[in-house]
Design an enzyme around this catalytic site. Structure first.
Site, PDB file in Angstrom:
ATOM      1  N   ASP A 115      -2.326  -3.452  -5.633  1.00 15.12           N
ATOM      2  CA  ASP A 115      -1.872  -4.849  -5.552  1.00 15.12           C
ATOM      3  C   ASP A 115      -2.900  -5.719  -4.821  1.00 15.12           C
ATOM      4  OD1 ASP A 115      -0.130  -6.928  -6.040  1.00 15.12           O
ATOM      5  OD2 ASP A 115       1.069  -6.570  -4.236  1.00 15.12           O
ATOM      6  N   ARG A 140      -4.863 -12.395  -5.519  1.00 17.84           N
ATOM      7  CA  ARG A 140      -5.237 -13.048  -4.251  1.00 17.84           C
ATOM      8  C   ARG A 140      -6.713 -12.857  -3.945  1.00 17.84           C
ATOM      9  NH1 ARG A 140      -0.851 -10.152  -1.015  1.00 17.84           N
ATOM     10  NH2 ARG A 140      -0.624  -9.109  -3.026  1.00 17.84           N
ATOM     11  N   TRP A 141      -7.258 -11.734  -4.325  1.00 16.91           N
ATOM     12  CA  TRP A 141      -8.695 -11.488  -4.119  1.00 16.91           C
ATOM     13  C   TRP A 141      -9.500 -12.569  -4.844  1.00 16.91           C
ATOM     14  CZ3 TRP A 141     -12.980 -10.777  -7.130  1.00 16.91           C
ATOM     15  CH2 TRP A 141     -14.112 -10.228  -6.512  1.00 16.91           C
ATOM     16  N   TRP A 181       5.785  -8.437 -17.343  1.00 15.33           N
ATOM     17  CA  TRP A 181       5.860  -9.297 -18.540  1.00 15.33           C
ATOM     18  C   TRP A 181       6.290 -10.704 -18.159  1.00 15.33           C
ATOM     19  CZ3 TRP A 181       3.730  -7.173 -22.691  1.00 15.33           C
ATOM     20  CH2 TRP A 181       3.771  -5.787 -22.850  1.00 15.33           C
ATOM     21  N   LEU A 198      -9.000  16.567 -12.262  1.00 14.00           N
ATOM     22  CA  LEU A 198      -7.960  15.615 -11.862  1.00 14.00           C
ATOM     23  C   LEU A 198      -7.097  15.185 -13.052  1.00 14.00           C
ATOM     24  CD1 LEU A 198      -7.070  13.487  -9.559  1.00 14.00           C
ATOM     25  CD2 LEU A 198      -8.647  11.934 -10.684  1.00 14.00           C
ATOM     26  N   GLU A 204       5.102  10.302   1.635  1.00 13.49           N
ATOM     27  CA  GLU A 204       4.663   9.508   2.791  1.00 13.49           C
ATOM     28  C   GLU A 204       4.171   8.149   2.280  1.00 13.49           C
ATOM     29  OE1 GLU A 204       5.052  10.489   5.872  1.00 13.49           O
ATOM     30  OE2 GLU A 204       5.764  12.474   5.292  1.00 13.49           O
ATOM     31  N   ARG A 242       6.740  -2.948  -0.183  1.00 21.06           N
ATOM     32  CA  ARG A 242       7.862  -2.677  -1.096  1.00 21.06           C
ATOM     33  C   ARG A 242       7.395  -1.742  -2.203  1.00 21.06           C
ATOM     34  NH1 ARG A 242       7.559  -8.708  -1.731  1.00 21.06           N
ATOM     35  NH2 ARG A 242       6.010  -9.130  -3.330  1.00 21.06           N
ATOM     36  N   ILE A 243       8.383  -1.212  -2.927  1.00 22.95           N
ATOM     37  CA  ILE A 243       8.116  -0.196  -3.949  1.00 22.95           C
ATOM     38  C   ILE A 243       7.968  -0.834  -5.327  1.00 22.95           C
ATOM     39  CG2 ILE A 243       9.013   1.962  -4.974  1.00 22.95           C
ATOM     40  CD1 ILE A 243       8.367   2.354  -2.041  1.00 22.95           C
ATOM     41  N   ASN A 285      -5.015  -8.120  -6.606  1.00 23.95           N
ATOM     42  CA  ASN A 285      -6.119  -8.598  -7.449  1.00 23.95           C
ATOM     43  C   ASN A 285      -6.155 -10.127  -7.532  1.00 23.95           C
ATOM     44  OD1 ASN A 285      -6.596  -5.957  -8.017  1.00 23.95           O
ATOM     45  ND2 ASN A 285      -5.859  -6.013 -10.127  1.00 23.95           N
ATOM     46  N   HIS A 300      -8.535  -8.944 -11.680  1.00 23.57           N
ATOM     47  CA  HIS A 300      -8.195  -7.735 -12.440  1.00 23.57           C
ATOM     48  C   HIS A 300      -9.472  -7.019 -12.891  1.00 23.57           C
ATOM     49  CE1 HIS A 300      -4.131  -8.945 -12.149  1.00 23.57           C
ATOM     50  NE2 HIS A 300      -4.151  -9.878 -13.081  1.00 23.57           N
ATOM     51  N   ARG A 326       4.954 -12.570 -16.119  1.00 25.32           N
ATOM     52  CA  ARG A 326       3.782 -13.384 -15.735  1.00 25.32           C
ATOM     53  C   ARG A 326       3.397 -14.341 -16.864  1.00 25.32           C
ATOM     54  NH1 ARG A 326      -0.126 -10.063 -11.702  1.00 25.32           N
ATOM     55  NH2 ARG A 326       1.560  -9.286 -10.401  1.00 25.32           N
TER      56      ARG A 326
HETATM   57  C1  IPE Z   1       3.361  -4.137  -8.592  1.00 30.51           C
HETATM   58  O1  IPE Z   1       2.704  -5.289  -8.185  1.00 30.51           O
HETATM   59  C2  IPE Z   1       2.924  -3.725  -9.964  1.00 30.51           C
HETATM   60  C3  IPE Z   1       1.514  -3.346 -10.132  1.00 30.51           C
HETATM   61  C4  IPE Z   1       0.595  -3.261  -9.217  1.00 30.51           C
HETATM   62  C5  IPE Z   1       1.147  -2.990 -11.464  1.00 30.51           C
HETATM   63  P1  IPE Z   1       3.369  -6.733  -8.319  1.00 30.51           P
HETATM   64  O2  IPE Z   1       2.393  -7.686  -7.756  1.00 30.51           O
HETATM   65  O3  IPE Z   1       3.824  -6.958  -9.712  1.00 30.51           O
HETATM   66  O4  IPE Z   1       4.651  -6.586  -7.379  1.00 30.51           O
HETATM   67  P2  IPE Z   1       5.573  -7.706  -6.709  1.00 30.51           P
HETATM   68  O5  IPE Z   1       6.009  -8.633  -7.809  1.00 30.51           O
HETATM   69  O6  IPE Z   1       4.739  -8.419  -5.691  1.00 30.51           O
HETATM   70  O7  IPE Z   1       6.687  -6.945  -6.077  1.00 30.51           O
HETATM   71  C1  IPE Z   2      -1.931  -6.212  -9.086  1.00 26.32           C
HETATM   72  O1  IPE Z   2      -2.491  -7.364  -8.555  1.00 26.32           O
HETATM   73  C2  IPE Z   2      -2.297  -6.011 -10.520  1.00 26.32           C
HETATM   74  C3  IPE Z   2      -1.189  -6.135 -11.465  1.00 26.32           C
HETATM   75  C4  IPE Z   2       0.062  -6.359 -11.191  1.00 26.32           C
HETATM   76  C5  IPE Z   2      -1.534  -5.974 -12.871  1.00 26.32           C
HETATM   77  P1  IPE Z   2      -1.714  -8.745  -8.639  1.00 26.32           P
HETATM   78  O2  IPE Z   2      -2.086  -9.433  -9.906  1.00 26.32           O
HETATM   79  O3  IPE Z   2      -0.272  -8.540  -8.423  1.00 26.32           O
HETATM   80  O4  IPE Z   2      -2.358  -9.540  -7.414  1.00 26.32           O
HETATM   81  P2  IPE Z   2      -1.583 -10.483  -6.397  1.00 26.32           P
HETATM   82  O5  IPE Z   2      -0.471  -9.672  -5.798  1.00 26.32           O
HETATM   83  O6  IPE Z   2      -1.052 -11.633  -7.185  1.00 26.32           O
HETATM   84  O7  IPE Z   2      -2.628 -10.871  -5.411  1.00 26.32           O
HETATM   85 MG    MG Z   3       0.917  -8.527  -6.789  1.00 28.88          MG
END
Ligand code: IPE
Ligand code: IPE
Ligand code: MG
Length: 261
Positions: A27, A31-32, A76, A138, A212, A199-200, A29, A44, A78
């Site tokens: 997670d 914001r980076w 989806w 792997l 863990e 979060r999960i 990408n 991404h 997004r």
């Molecule tokens: C979780 O990240 C899914 C992936 C990294 C593929 P999200 O960015 O979609 O999660 P939320 O919406 O912040 O919980």
């Molecule tokens: C995770 O990065 C990648 C995917 C969910 C595909 P994000 O796109 O969720 O990046 P943030 O959380 O918006 O920074």
């Molecule tokens: Mg994210």
């Protein structure tokens, strides 16, 4: 090894210093990229470099299973341009990387409901898995259109279809787990989420029962071998009790592994 021996609630798993199975939510990408005044999707593309580095490092360290969350069943939601970009990136990446994976003995697996993807992606996913099926190194699993709830539900549907006369008492772990999408792997030892959220997000809900959980603020494109090592060091310091007391752990090597009760 039987399927049931993969369940941390039925059998106490063997614990090794380096995790056998690492599951990552990649997670941060977007914001980076935003921090650099770039479009989110540039994050991404950059994230893919981190994937290559982490796959290589995990293989080098003897991790047996690496499972990466690439696209959730909720992603989806997004904007269509971002979803479209990600789809093109998946296809391009599979086409570009498959030979390298098979040369490096990596077995590729895909989990999630792939039927929602374009035919081209589905076909490439099938081809890639077949081409790498004999990889003895792997196992790299990509979770795409994956959701933990979907996983449990689809397993339940398959279990009921295979055993139409089920009584309520028949619904046990052993019935369900062979149909879960990660039935081929032990449960994750270490979960890593980059990007600061704790979060999960509907990842491997069933399989994370005794995993863990490691959270880091580092954004995924910045996550490298050094960051991975920090997580591994943290992991090696955890006392994995699986319900037992700390005192029991010092003598547990004398107990049979199947002594879960
Ligand atoms: C979780 O990240 C899914 C992936 C990294 C593929 P999200 O960015 O979609 O999660 P939320 O919406 O912040 O919980
Ligand atoms: C995770 O990065 C990648 C995917 C969910 C595909 P994000 O796109 O969720 O990046 P943030 O959380 O918006 O920074
Ligand atoms: Mg994210």
């Amino acid at each position: 090894m039987s399927i049931n021996s993969n369940s941390s609630t039925l059998v106490i798993p063997k614990v090794s210093a380096v995790p056998r199975h690492v599951a990552i939510i990649m997670d941060g990408n977007g914001r980076w990229a935003t921090k650099r005044f770039m479009p989110r999707v540039a994050g991404h593309s950059q994230g893919l470099d981190a994937v290559r580095k982490i796959v290589e490092e995990c293989a080098r360290q003897g991790v047996e299973y690496l499972t990466l969350f690439a696209f959730s069943s909720e992603n989806w939601r997004r904007p269509p341009e971002e979803v479209g970009f990600l789809m093109k990136l998946f296809l391009k990446t599979m086409r570009g990387e498959i030979s390298r994976l098979s040369e490096n003995n990596i077995r590729l697996k895909m989990i999630g409901d792939l039927t929602r993807f374009d035919k081209a992606i589905q076909e490439m996913a099938e081809f890639s898995q077949e081409k790498t099926a004999n990889g003895k190194g792997l196992t790299l699993t990509i979770a795409a259109n994956y959701g933990g709830r979907w996983d449990v539900l689809q397993a339940m549907q398959k279990a009921i279809s295979a055993n139409p006369n089920l009584a309520p008492d028949d619904i046990r772990e052993e019935l369900l787990t062979p149909y879960l999408s990660m039935a081929f792997a032990p449960e994750p030892d270490l979960f890593i989420r980059t990007g600061g959220e704790q979060r999960i997000s509907n990842y491997l809900l069933w399989q994370l029962a005794y995993t863990e959980l490691y959270f880091t603020d580092t954004l995924w494109p910045d996550f490298d071998a050094t960051e991975l090592q920090k997580a591994f060091t943290w992991y090696s310091q955890r006392e994995r009790r699986f319900g037992r007391t700390s005192e029991q752990l010092t003598t547990s090597h004398t107990l049979p592994l199947s002594d879960a009760v």
